[in-house]
Design an enzyme around this catalytic site. Structure first.
Site, PDB file in Angstrom:
ATOM      1  N   HIS A 119       0.865  -1.187   0.000  1.00  0.00           N
ATOM      2  CA  HIS A 119       0.000   0.000   0.000  1.00  0.00           C
ATOM      3  C   HIS A 119       0.904   1.240   0.000  1.00  0.00           C
ATOM      4  O   HIS A 119       2.011   1.198   0.551  1.00  0.00           O
ATOM      5  CB  HIS A 119      -0.840  -0.048   1.284  1.00  0.00           C
ATOM      6  CG  HIS A 119      -1.924   0.965   1.386  1.00  0.00           C
ATOM      7  ND1 HIS A 119      -1.688   2.272   1.742  1.00  0.00           N
ATOM      8  CD2 HIS A 119      -3.256   0.867   1.205  1.00  0.00           C
ATOM      9  CE1 HIS A 119      -2.840   2.923   1.781  1.00  0.00           C
ATOM     10  NE2 HIS A 119      -3.813   2.090   1.451  1.00  0.00           N
ATOM     11  N   ASP A 196       2.814  -4.684   8.116  1.00  0.00           N
ATOM     12  CA  ASP A 196       1.619  -3.866   7.953  1.00  0.00           C
ATOM     13  C   ASP A 196       0.415  -4.795   8.112  1.00  0.00           C
ATOM     14  O   ASP A 196       0.068  -5.540   7.196  1.00  0.00           O
ATOM     15  CB  ASP A 196       1.652  -3.199   6.570  1.00  0.00           C
ATOM     16  CG  ASP A 196       0.368  -2.447   6.261  1.00  0.00           C
ATOM     17  OD1 ASP A 196      -0.578  -2.498   7.074  1.00  0.00           O
ATOM     18  OD2 ASP A 196       0.310  -1.818   5.191  1.00  0.00           O
ATOM     19  N   GLN A 199      -4.869  -5.068   6.980  1.00  0.00           N
ATOM     20  CA  GLN A 199      -5.914  -5.969   6.493  1.00  0.00           C
ATOM     21  C   GLN A 199      -5.963  -7.257   7.296  1.00  0.00           C
ATOM     22  O   GLN A 199      -6.986  -7.951   7.301  1.00  0.00           O
ATOM     23  CB  GLN A 199      -5.672  -6.305   5.010  1.00  0.00           C
ATOM     24  CG  GLN A 199      -5.796  -5.132   4.081  1.00  0.00           C
ATOM     25  CD  GLN A 199      -7.188  -4.532   4.070  1.00  0.00           C
ATOM     26  OE1 GLN A 199      -8.167  -5.174   4.443  1.00  0.00           O
ATOM     27  NE2 GLN A 199      -7.284  -3.288   3.662  1.00  0.00           N
ATOM     28  N   LYS A 222     -10.720  -0.597  10.213  1.00  0.00           N
ATOM     29  CA  LYS A 222     -10.893  -1.842   9.435  1.00  0.00           C
ATOM     30  C   LYS A 222     -11.209  -3.003  10.369  1.00  0.00           C
ATOM     31  O   LYS A 222     -11.470  -4.119   9.928  1.00  0.00           O
ATOM     32  CB  LYS A 222      -9.628  -2.141   8.647  1.00  0.00           C
ATOM     33  CG  LYS A 222      -9.302  -0.997   7.672  1.00  0.00           C
ATOM     34  CD  LYS A 222      -8.239  -1.355   6.701  1.00  0.00           C
ATOM     35  CE  LYS A 222      -7.647  -0.121   6.091  1.00  0.00           C
ATOM     36  NZ  LYS A 222      -8.020   0.089   4.699  1.00  0.00           N
ATOM     37  N   CYS A 359      -4.703   2.414  -3.746  1.00  0.00           N
ATOM     38  CA  CYS A 359      -3.464   2.939  -3.121  1.00  0.00           C
ATOM     39  C   CYS A 359      -2.315   1.965  -3.298  1.00  0.00           C
ATOM     40  O   CYS A 359      -1.489   1.771  -2.395  1.00  0.00           O
ATOM     41  CB  CYS A 359      -3.663   3.253  -1.637  1.00  0.00           C
ATOM     42  SG  CYS A 359      -4.868   4.527  -1.338  1.00  0.00           S
TER      43      CYS A 359
HETATM   44  N1  PMP Z   1      -1.912  -0.753   4.637  1.00  0.00           N
HETATM   45  C1  PMP Z   1      -2.877  -1.473   4.069  1.00  0.00           C
HETATM   46  C2  PMP Z   1      -2.574  -2.861   3.605  1.00  0.00           C
HETATM   47  C3  PMP Z   1      -4.152  -0.932   3.915  1.00  0.00           C
HETATM   48  O1  PMP Z   1      -5.115  -1.658   3.342  1.00  0.00           O
HETATM   49  C4  PMP Z   1      -4.401   0.393   4.364  1.00  0.00           C
HETATM   50  C5  PMP Z   1      -5.764   1.037   4.211  1.00  0.00           C
HETATM   51  N2  PMP Z   1      -6.341   0.854   2.950  1.00  0.00           N
HETATM   52  C6  PMP Z   1      -3.356   1.097   4.958  1.00  0.00           C
HETATM   53  C7  PMP Z   1      -2.131   0.491   5.087  1.00  0.00           C
HETATM   54  C8  PMP Z   1      -3.533   2.480   5.473  1.00  0.00           C
HETATM   55  O2  PMP Z   1      -4.458   2.514   6.526  1.00  0.00           O
HETATM   56  P1  PMP Z   1      -5.049   3.887   7.046  1.00  0.00           P
HETATM   57  O3  PMP Z   1      -5.511   4.646   5.853  1.00  0.00           O
HETATM   58  O4  PMP Z   1      -6.172   3.471   7.938  1.00  0.00           O
HETATM   59  O5  PMP Z   1      -3.950   4.571   7.799  1.00  0.00           O
END
Ligand code: PMP
Length: 401
Positions: A119, A196, A199, A222, A359
């Site tokens: 991401h 990270d 998910q 999430k 993203c």
């Molecule tokens: N890492 C992953 C794998 C994600 O799916 C996301 C959110 N789509 C993020 C990081 C970033 O999370 P946040 O926008 O809640 O900070």
């Protein structure tokens, strides 16, 4: 006080006219159970006061609730509460590690290993670090079915690598990392490893102690919790040695104009008045998920993934991405239909999916597509959601025929 309704009900799963909303975008953000909504409402209402400062009973109670939330969240991932820092979310947690640990520890020529499926929030903070420290970024390729290729990682890692930062579960392809092996590879060359878990934490059992990683980050929203709050878990010895990255109230021991000393971790990393009600909602969400059981949630979502892949695979125009054994996430494209058009038509059918680059633009470039459509599941998803998705895709195919 709002306590009259079912703690397991999700008011967000209804459309404005009261119909069932086929919400297949839980990987973007999960709907909230009443248990969480009620806890936040109480925290902002009859229980509200500041934390860590007030001498009156309400503030002392709120401080206890805030610190209890830290314990609840740490317990979900098998961590200790003094190793858990509240942040604004996963993004801020990664930036915290970058601006504190990496700035203090990386020098020109040191290397950081990321993967092709990360991401943007696990890419861009390291590019900022590359610019300030002179560290170099390497990118681990993927296997044919879209998982981080740990054989390739093994071949790439050298003693110059000081950090590996990988997703536990891909937000686009749903593949689940073999964290124990990734940790062994990183530690084998003396590198630290950040996972990270954005998910993963709502989809697969997580135990940071058993996995042996150094940093683990995730967001509450999430995990059926509020927005504006998330967590960094870091191994105690690492966290204790890390300098602060933001200054202000709450993170200090003693301030004079000549010199300031810091509070111990985790307070050292929580400058300013925190997101009090959000933290309490986060704790309730963590407990609520623990009560449901992540093994059971994973089994439920895996069954839905299998059904969805099977149903979509029967449609000739549909192309599926990612591994068959994906954790709650199915990405696909349809020949001749842009994912955005699909998303718009599905919306007319009360089906919500995500369409775009998620993203993860480097991954889209690797897959050689501008965008994919993504259906993602949660504990509240069921077969009627998949049936509605398939009906919507069939209608889309008729429109575009
Ligand atoms: N890492 C992953 C794998 C994600 O799916 C996301 C959110 N789509 C993020 C990081 C970033 O999370 P946040 O926008 O809640 O900070």
């Amino acid at each position: 006080m709002l306590t009259s309704h079912d703690a397991d009900a999700f008011p967000g799963l209804l459309t404005r006219d009261g119909a069932r909303w086929h919400y297949l975008d839980s990987a973007a953000t999960a709907q909230k159970p009443n248990a969480v909504i009620d806890a936040v409402t109480r925290a902002l209402g009859p229980d509200y006061a500041t934390v860590h400062r007030g001498l009156y009973a309400r503030s002392a109670d709120m401080t206890m609730a805030y610190e209890a939330a830290r314990r609840q969240v740490a317990a979900l991932i098998g961590g200790a509460e003094h190793e858990l820092v509240f942040t604004r979310g996963a993004t801020e947690a990664i930036n915290l590690v970058a601006q504190s640990w990496a700035v203090a520890n990386l020098k020109p020529g040191d290397r950081i290993l990321l993967s092709m499926l990360e991401h943007h929030s696990n890419i861009v903070p390291w590019q900022l670090i590359r610019a300030t420290t002179g560290a170099v970024i390497d990118v681990c390729p993927l296997t044919q079915d879209g998982q981080i290729d740990l054989d390739a990682a093994q071949a790439m890692l050298t003693p110059a690598h000081k950090l590996v930062a990988f997703s536990h579960v891909s937000n686009v392809l749903g593949g689940v990392l073999d964290v124990a092996r990734a940790v062994a590879l990183a530690h084998g060359v003396g590198a630290k490893i950040l996972i990270d878990g954005c998910q993963a934490v709502a989809r697969v059992p997580v135990d940071v102690a058993a996995m042996g990683c150094d940093f683990y980050v995730f967001s509450a929203h999430k995990l059926y919790g509020p927005t504006g709050i998330g967590a960094l878990w870091a191994r105690g010895d690492l966290l204790d040695a890390m300098p602060p990255w933001q200054g202000g109230g709450s993170m200090i021991d003693r301030v004079t104009f000549a010199e300031t000393t810091w509070a111990p971790a985790p307070q050292r990393f929580e400058a300013g008045t925190p997101a009090i009600a959000e933290a309490i909602g986060f704790g309730v969400a963590a407990d609520w998920v623990r009560g449901k059981g992540l093994a059971a949630i994973h089994a439920h979502e895996s069954a839905l993934v299998a059904q969805a892949r099977e149903a979509l695979g029967r449609l000739n125009a549909v192309r599926l991405y990612g591994p068959a054994a994906s954790a709650g996430i199915v990405s696909f494209t349809i020949d001749g239909v842009h994912p955005h058009d699909l998303g718009t038509i599905l919306d007319e059918e009360n089906v919500a999916i995500r369409a775009g680059h998620h993203c993860a633009q480097p991954l889209m470039a690797h897959l050689n597509v501008p965008a994919t459509a993504r259906a993602s599941f949660a504990l509240y998803s069921d077969q009627t959601d998949i049936a509605a998705l398939v009906r919507g895709i069939e209608r889309t195919l008729r429109i575009f025929a």
